[in-house]
Design a protein around this motif. Sequence first.
Motif, short mmCIF file in Angstrom:
data_model
loop_
_atom_site.label_atom_id
_atom_site.label_comp_id
_atom_site.label_asym_id
_atom_site.label_seq_id
_atom_site.Cartn_x
_atom_site.Cartn_y
_atom_site.Cartn_z
N ASP A 184 0.82 -1.28 -0.08
CA ASP A 184 -0.14 0.18 0.01
C ASP A 184 0.80 1.22 0.05
O ASP A 184 0.46 2.21 -0.74
N ILE A 185 1.71 1.23 0.84
CA ILE A 185 2.96 2.58 0.83
C ILE A 185 3.35 2.62 -0.44
O ILE A 185 3.45 4.04 -1.03
N HIS A 186 3.91 1.66 -1.04
CA HIS A 186 4.64 1.89 -2.27
C HIS A 186 3.61 2.45 -3.52
O HIS A 186 4.09 3.44 -4.19
N GLY A 187 2.47 1.90 -3.55
CA GLY A 187 1.47 2.19 -4.49
C GLY A 187 0.94 3.61 -4.13
O GLY A 187 0.96 4.54 -5.09
N LEU A 188 0.62 4.01 -2.74
CA LEU A 188 0.07 5.34 -2.58
C LEU A 188 1.42 6.55 -2.87
O LEU A 188 0.78 7.43 -3.46
N ARG A 189 2.37 6.33 -2.59
CA ARG A 189 3.46 7.05 -2.63
C ARG A 189 3.65 7.34 -4.34
O ARG A 189 3.83 8.44 -4.78
N THR A 190 3.70 6.24 -5.21
CA THR A 190 3.68 6.40 -6.56
C THR A 190 2.78 7.28 -7.17
O THR A 190 3.06 8.14 -8.16
N LEU A 191 1.47 7.14 -6.60
CA LEU A 191 0.15 7.90 -7.22
C LEU A 191 0.14 9.19 -6.51
O LEU A 191 -0.95 9.76 -6.93
N GLY A 192 1.21 9.44 -5.58
CA GLY A 192 1.11 10.92 -5.28
C GLY A 192 0.07 11.27 -3.97
O GLY A 192 -0.11 12.43 -3.82
N ALA A 193 -0.11 10.33 -3.18
CA ALA A 193 -0.78 10.60 -1.90
C ALA A 193 -0.13 11.52 -1.11
O ALA A 193 1.08 11.82 -1.20
N ARG A 194 -1.04 12.76 -0.88
CA ARG A 194 -0.53 13.90 0.03
C ARG A 194 0.47 13.48 1.18
O ARG A 194 1.35 13.79 1.72
N GLU A 195 -0.16 12.63 2.28
CA GLU A 195 0.37 12.23 3.42
C GLU A 195 -0.07 10.59 3.76
O GLU A 195 -0.94 10.35 3.68
N GLU A 210 10.38 5.36 8.19
CA GLU A 210 10.30 6.62 7.67
C GLU A 210 10.83 6.95 6.21
O GLU A 210 10.56 7.83 5.69
N GLN A 211 12.00 6.23 5.92
CA GLN A 211 12.66 6.22 4.89
C GLN A 211 11.78 5.86 3.55
O GLN A 211 12.08 6.20 2.42
N MET A 212 10.63 5.37 3.81
CA MET A 212 9.58 4.97 3.00
C MET A 212 8.79 6.26 2.62
O MET A 212 7.74 6.12 1.60
N GLY A 213 8.89 7.26 3.30
CA GLY A 213 8.21 8.63 3.11
C GLY A 213 7.01 8.71 3.76
O GLY A 213 5.76 9.11 3.40
N VAL A 214 6.71 7.89 4.99
CA VAL A 214 5.52 8.02 5.87
C VAL A 214 5.81 8.65 7.08
O VAL A 214 7.00 9.12 7.69
N ARG A 215 4.66 9.05 7.80
CA ARG A 215 4.92 9.63 9.03
C ARG A 215 4.31 8.70 10.01
O ARG A 215 3.29 7.91 9.93
#
Length: 334
Positions: A184-195, A210-215
């Motif tokens: 889910d994290i990889h897909g959401l980041r690729t499709l540009g989820a805000r947060e 956190e290195q995957m771009g999550v809070r």
Amino acid sequence: MSPELQLDSHGNLRHLLTLEGLSSDLLSRILDTAEDLEKALRGPEKNIPLLRGRTIVNLFFEPSTRTRTTFELAAKRLSADVLNLQIAASSTSKGETLFDTLKTLEAMQADMFVVRHDASGAAHFFAEHAAPGVAILNAGDGRHAHPTQGLLDLFTIRRYKQEFTNLRVAIVGDVLHSRVARSDIHGLRTLGAREIRVVAPPTLVPAGIEQMGVRVCHRIEEGLEGADVVILLRLQKERMLGAFLPSMGEFHRDFGLTRKRLETLRKDAIIMHPGPINRGVEIEGDVAYGPQSLILQQVSHGIAVRMAVMAMILGHNASPTAPTRTRRRLGVLR
């Protein structure tokens, strides 16, 4: 993992092992193809002859109901021949290696293996050693990835939210053991989820996530505040090898989604869960089937999404009676 293993020389899917490294364009094409196929299934004919004459083997080394059943239905809806291998009764229980199992089944002229295994990297191993023209589709490997679950989650979100760029998504629960969370994290980041927020006790959060771009949030109230989408994760009790939690009851008290906690979400927020649900642990029973829940819709969407992936990998010789838009997306029509 090298993206080249998943893609052919034209950038089309050869295998599906993970969402990591796939482009937003390719993810969108998969979701668009799933939309086309779902619309086609609403007609009087339930089967589409895209994969007639192809053989797909469901090779499940782990127990599964939802995932195995939806893969089987997806393949049959595409008119493929389907073999469900009972691993407990197979030669692997007698000591046959994964490599030998793969080569034995390849000799039966299978075109695709849908592989579910408790070892991270098992699907990657199959893909590296598969014969040319034999495709591998990862149905979940250890803690690593569950790409079709990630895709059906993305499909569900897009169906109800249209755009990803303004979305705040909270992923709540056992992130440490969850291959769904990673996909889910990889897909959401690729499709540009805000947060993207990961909400869990410290013992259930992987180091360095956190290195995957999550809070990371260790209080559920902070994680849910103003969220547009909540993806709850099942507690992976079968994967827990230590004292990660004091008790299930305490997890529900501190991290369970209750009616009262719904008030912290946006009013049009949607609630998702890959299933099966631990009632009274991740979520209250009436919330699971309340008006904001899309849990049952996720199961239904899984069929169309898995059809799309199978069709995009194997459907280059699609039947001329298949839907025109779908054949165009597969590259059969220009």
